[in-house]
Design a protein around this motif. Structure first.
Motif, mmCIF file in Angstrom:
data_model
loop_
_atom_site.group_PDB
_atom_site.id
_atom_site.type_symbol
_atom_site.label_atom_id
_atom_site.label_comp_id
_atom_site.label_asym_id
_atom_site.label_seq_id
_atom_site.Cartn_x
_atom_site.Cartn_y
_atom_site.Cartn_z
ATOM 1 N N MET A 166 0.732 -1.209 0.007
ATOM 2 C CA MET A 166 -0.062 0.028 0.088
ATOM 3 C C MET A 166 1.039 1.215 -0.251
ATOM 4 O O MET A 166 2.037 1.210 0.718
ATOM 5 C CB MET A 166 -0.702 -0.053 1.167
ATOM 6 C CG MET A 166 -2.047 0.799 1.248
ATOM 7 S SD MET A 166 -1.998 2.149 2.247
ATOM 8 C CE MET A 166 -1.588 1.625 3.737
ATOM 9 N N SER A 167 0.376 2.319 -0.777
ATOM 10 C CA SER A 167 1.232 3.619 -0.736
ATOM 11 C C SER A 167 0.197 4.674 -0.471
ATOM 12 O O SER A 167 -0.946 4.666 -0.298
ATOM 13 C CB SER A 167 1.947 3.654 -1.831
ATOM 14 O OG SER A 167 1.006 3.642 -2.788
ATOM 15 N N ILE A 168 0.940 5.891 -0.124
ATOM 16 C CA ILE A 168 -0.080 6.949 0.379
ATOM 17 C C ILE A 168 0.011 7.963 -0.609
ATOM 18 O O ILE A 168 1.072 8.308 -1.259
ATOM 19 C CB ILE A 168 0.215 7.498 1.850
ATOM 20 C CG1 ILE A 168 1.632 7.689 1.838
ATOM 21 C CG2 ILE A 168 0.115 6.094 2.863
ATOM 22 C CD1 ILE A 168 2.355 8.265 3.154
ATOM 23 N N LYS A 169 -0.896 8.994 -0.584
ATOM 24 C CA LYS A 169 -0.770 10.269 -1.347
ATOM 25 C C LYS A 169 -1.145 11.403 -0.440
ATOM 26 O O LYS A 169 -2.121 11.304 0.475
ATOM 27 C CB LYS A 169 -1.613 10.267 -2.489
ATOM 28 C CG LYS A 169 -3.199 9.993 -2.409
ATOM 29 C CD LYS A 169 -3.819 10.072 -3.851
ATOM 30 C CE LYS A 169 -5.295 9.873 -3.393
ATOM 31 N NZ LYS A 169 -5.993 9.660 -4.842
ATOM 32 N N LYS A 176 10.502 12.274 9.191
ATOM 33 C CA LYS A 176 11.008 11.011 8.595
ATOM 34 C C LYS A 176 10.270 9.891 8.864
ATOM 35 O O LYS A 176 10.347 8.820 8.224
ATOM 36 C CB LYS A 176 12.541 10.910 8.914
ATOM 37 C CG LYS A 176 12.617 10.801 10.483
ATOM 38 C CD LYS A 176 14.348 10.614 10.579
ATOM 39 C CE LYS A 176 14.703 10.064 11.850
ATOM 40 N NZ LYS A 176 14.369 10.975 12.982
ATOM 41 N N GLU A 177 9.508 10.063 9.756
ATOM 42 C CA GLU A 177 8.591 8.681 10.283
ATOM 43 C C GLU A 177 7.198 8.549 9.870
ATOM 44 O O GLU A 177 6.380 7.617 9.839
ATOM 45 C CB GLU A 177 8.690 8.248 11.726
ATOM 46 C CG GLU A 177 9.899 8.024 12.373
ATOM 47 C CD GLU A 177 10.295 8.368 13.743
ATOM 48 O OE1 GLU A 177 9.363 8.498 14.537
ATOM 49 O OE2 GLU A 177 11.382 8.034 14.194
ATOM 50 N N LEU A 178 6.862 9.733 9.192
ATOM 51 C CA LEU A 178 5.429 9.883 8.970
ATOM 52 C C LEU A 178 4.948 8.964 7.991
ATOM 53 O O LEU A 178 3.794 8.479 8.301
ATOM 54 C CB LEU A 178 5.185 11.482 8.502
ATOM 55 C CG LEU A 178 3.918 11.978 8.360
ATOM 56 C CD1 LEU A 178 4.066 13.684 8.674
ATOM 57 C CD2 LEU A 178 3.136 11.755 7.244
ATOM 58 N N PRO A 179 5.544 8.771 6.896
ATOM 59 C CA PRO A 179 4.944 7.822 6.118
ATOM 60 C C PRO A 179 4.868 6.353 6.442
ATOM 61 O O PRO A 179 3.746 5.882 6.383
ATOM 62 C CB PRO A 179 6.031 7.744 4.515
ATOM 63 C CG PRO A 179 6.654 9.044 4.724
ATOM 64 C CD PRO A 179 6.858 9.452 6.311
ATOM 65 N N GLU A 180 5.602 6.012 7.239
ATOM 66 C CA GLU A 180 5.580 4.696 7.875
ATOM 67 C C GLU A 180 4.307 4.556 8.861
ATOM 68 O O GLU A 180 3.640 3.862 8.820
ATOM 69 C CB GLU A 180 6.831 4.318 8.513
ATOM 70 C CG GLU A 180 6.795 2.901 9.227
ATOM 71 C CD GLU A 180 8.332 2.636 9.965
ATOM 72 O OE1 GLU A 180 9.107 3.530 9.675
ATOM 73 O OE2 GLU A 180 8.197 1.932 11.154
ATOM 74 N N GLN A 181 4.314 5.769 9.748
ATOM 75 C CA GLN A 181 3.154 5.705 10.709
ATOM 76 C C GLN A 181 1.829 5.965 10.086
ATOM 77 O O GLN A 181 0.858 5.377 10.448
ATOM 78 C CB GLN A 181 3.169 6.911 11.680
ATOM 79 C CG GLN A 181 4.605 6.879 12.619
ATOM 80 C CD GLN A 181 4.247 5.752 13.418
ATOM 81 O OE1 GLN A 181 3.378 5.162 13.878
ATOM 82 N NE2 GLN A 181 5.498 4.737 13.550
ATOM 83 N N ILE A 199 -1.583 3.383 10.464
ATOM 84 C CA ILE A 199 -2.924 3.869 10.907
ATOM 85 C C ILE A 199 -3.695 3.394 9.553
ATOM 86 O O ILE A 199 -4.950 2.795 9.952
ATOM 87 C CB ILE A 199 -3.110 5.373 10.946
ATOM 88 C CG1 ILE A 199 -2.228 5.786 11.876
ATOM 89 C CG2 ILE A 199 -4.311 5.786 10.971
ATOM 90 C CD1 ILE A 199 -1.977 7.374 12.026
ATOM 91 N N PHE A 200 -3.413 3.299 8.401
ATOM 92 C CA PHE A 200 -4.131 2.727 7.364
ATOM 93 C C PHE A 200 -4.495 1.271 7.531
ATOM 94 O O PHE A 200 -5.394 0.578 6.781
ATOM 95 C CB PHE A 200 -3.729 3.112 6.089
ATOM 96 C CG PHE A 200 -3.962 4.426 5.527
ATOM 97 C CD1 PHE A 200 -5.376 4.856 5.667
ATOM 98 C CD2 PHE A 200 -3.067 5.508 4.840
ATOM 99 C CE1 PHE A 200 -5.830 6.276 5.245
ATOM 100 C CE2 PHE A 200 -3.510 6.412 4.525
ATOM 101 C CZ PHE A 200 -4.806 7.177 4.748
ATOM 102 N N ALA A 201 -3.545 0.626 8.351
ATOM 103 C CA ALA A 201 -3.928 -0.897 8.504
ATOM 104 C C ALA A 201 -5.041 -1.199 9.214
ATOM 105 O O ALA A 201 -5.606 -2.147 9.242
ATOM 106 C CB ALA A 201 -2.870 -1.426 9.408
#
Ligand SMILES: [Zn+2]
Length: 157
Positions: free
Chosen positions: A1-4, A121-126, A130-132
């Motif tokens: 999954m990726s984010i935008k 720097k941790e924002l995309p991973e977090q 959350i999207f899990a």
């Protein structure tokens, strides 16, 4: 999954620039940028000396207890709406240290498992964590110090 990263709609920015009212029914306030005002449409800092519109924005479709209205800045001049590519961080995010993030359900209620202050720097991973939670439909990124709405994160696919 990726984010935008999803900036405010161009219709809102153009409406304010053309004399339209904000979410409080007031005309946005004209200011001059000191160089630190983040535009919520192009998601860049507005250069020092450039015109800024300050208005109240509601980043929700619904009306209710969770539908907070708060202050945002946009460029007074036309600017290009930020387009997310490959999950790259928008400039206003990348240039700051930390943010408040929190997840919302599809009916726009806060998911109380999700709120946290995160280093950029941790924002995309977090965000992916959350999207899990399947019932989380979108995430808000808000100023860590002032809780102002900065931008929204959606699932990219
Ligand atoms: Zn802008």
């Amino acid at each position: 999954m990726s984010i935008k990263f999803t900036a405010i709609p161009t219709e809102i920015a153009n409406s304010w620039r053309n004399g339209g009212a904000d979410a409080q029914g007031l005309l946005p306030e004209h200011r001059i940028s000191d160089g630190s005002a983040p535009c919520r449409h192009c998601l860049k800092n507005i250069h020092e000396g450039k015109g800024v519109l300050l208005g109240a924005y509601k980043p929700f479709q619904s009306t209710g207890a969770f539908s907070e209205i708060g202050p945002i800045f946009i460029c007074e001049d036309n600017c290009q709406r930020f387009e997310s590519e490959n999950g790259a961080l928008p400039p206003v995010i990348a240039e700051r240290e930390q943010f408040l993030i929190r997840g919302y359900s599809a009916d726009e209620k806060i998911d109380y498992r999700t709120g946290q202050i995160v280093k950029v720097k941790e924002l995309p991973e977090q965000a992916e964590k959350i999207f899990a939670y399947q019932n989380v439909a979108f995430i808000h990124i808000r100023s860590a110090a002032y809780s102002c709405f900065t931008t929204r994160i959606d699932r990219a696919n």
